[in-house]
Design a protein around this motif. Sequence first.
Motif, short mmCIF file in Angstrom:
data_model
loop_
_atom_site.label_atom_id
_atom_site.label_comp_id
_atom_site.label_asym_id
_atom_site.label_seq_id
_atom_site.Cartn_x
_atom_site.Cartn_y
_atom_site.Cartn_z
N SER A 1 18.05 -12.77 15.76
CA SER A 1 17.06 -12.68 14.67
C SER A 1 16.49 -14.06 14.36
N PRO A 2 15.23 -14.11 13.86
CA PRO A 2 14.64 -15.39 13.44
C PRO A 2 15.47 -16.08 12.37
N ALA A 3 16.13 -15.31 11.52
CA ALA A 3 16.93 -15.91 10.46
C ALA A 3 18.04 -16.79 11.01
N VAL A 4 18.64 -16.38 12.13
CA VAL A 4 19.75 -17.14 12.72
C VAL A 4 19.24 -18.14 13.75
N LEU B 1 18.40 -7.07 3.30
CA LEU B 1 18.25 -5.70 3.81
C LEU B 1 18.93 -4.76 2.82
N HIS B 2 18.15 -3.83 2.26
CA HIS B 2 18.68 -2.89 1.30
C HIS B 2 19.09 -1.58 2.02
N LEU C 1 15.61 -9.65 11.19
CA LEU C 1 15.92 -10.32 9.93
C LEU C 1 15.31 -11.71 9.91
N THR C 2 14.64 -12.06 8.79
CA THR C 2 13.95 -13.35 8.67
C THR C 2 14.64 -14.24 7.65
#
Length: 215
Positions: free
Chosen positions: A113-116, A156-157, A150-151
Amino acid sequence: MKFVAYERAKQGTGASRRLRISGKTPGIVYGGEGQPQLIELDHNALWHALKKEAFHSSILEMELGGNVSKVLLRDVQYHPFRPLVQHVDFQRVDARTRMTVKVPLHYKGEEESPAVKLDHNLVNHVMTEIEVSCLPADLPEFIEVDLSGLTNNATLHVSDIKLPKGLKYISHGKGNPVAVSAVPPLVAEEAAPAEGAGEAAPAAAKDAKAPAKKK
């Protein structure tokens, strides 16, 4: 998954203690059209079965007295400090009746993911399972959640999780809780020089070089 249970004739604290000493675990099976029934299981076989995630979240086949019925694990009581299962509860499953059960969440793709990858976020799995309502035939062993999109600093709900067909999320009035959060890394800020410190230092140096006045 299939397991074998045996009818238990005696009940009470003393009878249960004697069962545990002999390597058995007392239990009960209830629900459906039948009456609650006392059962006992081999402790070692039960102990190893309980280590498997599927034993907690799948429809099980219980062989009892030559008959096989479908049940769901509902409760397990462990000894406070010894590796011992003290009691176990099962519920009979009716294929035509919806049931409420907790299903594990399996997360994947967070490393891509871009978040990681780009922002080096720490991904927190706030929820590891969710409670759903479904028919026995629709119950999955687990629910897979893709985190590859995930950014940075995102959440995430539960409403963002795509549930398999036939499943309905049970909220218990908790609204739309967070299942996953991406937390940016902490960056230490450089300490700013104290106000006036830059002016005080040259002045002190100037005073140090000045010759002492004669009395």
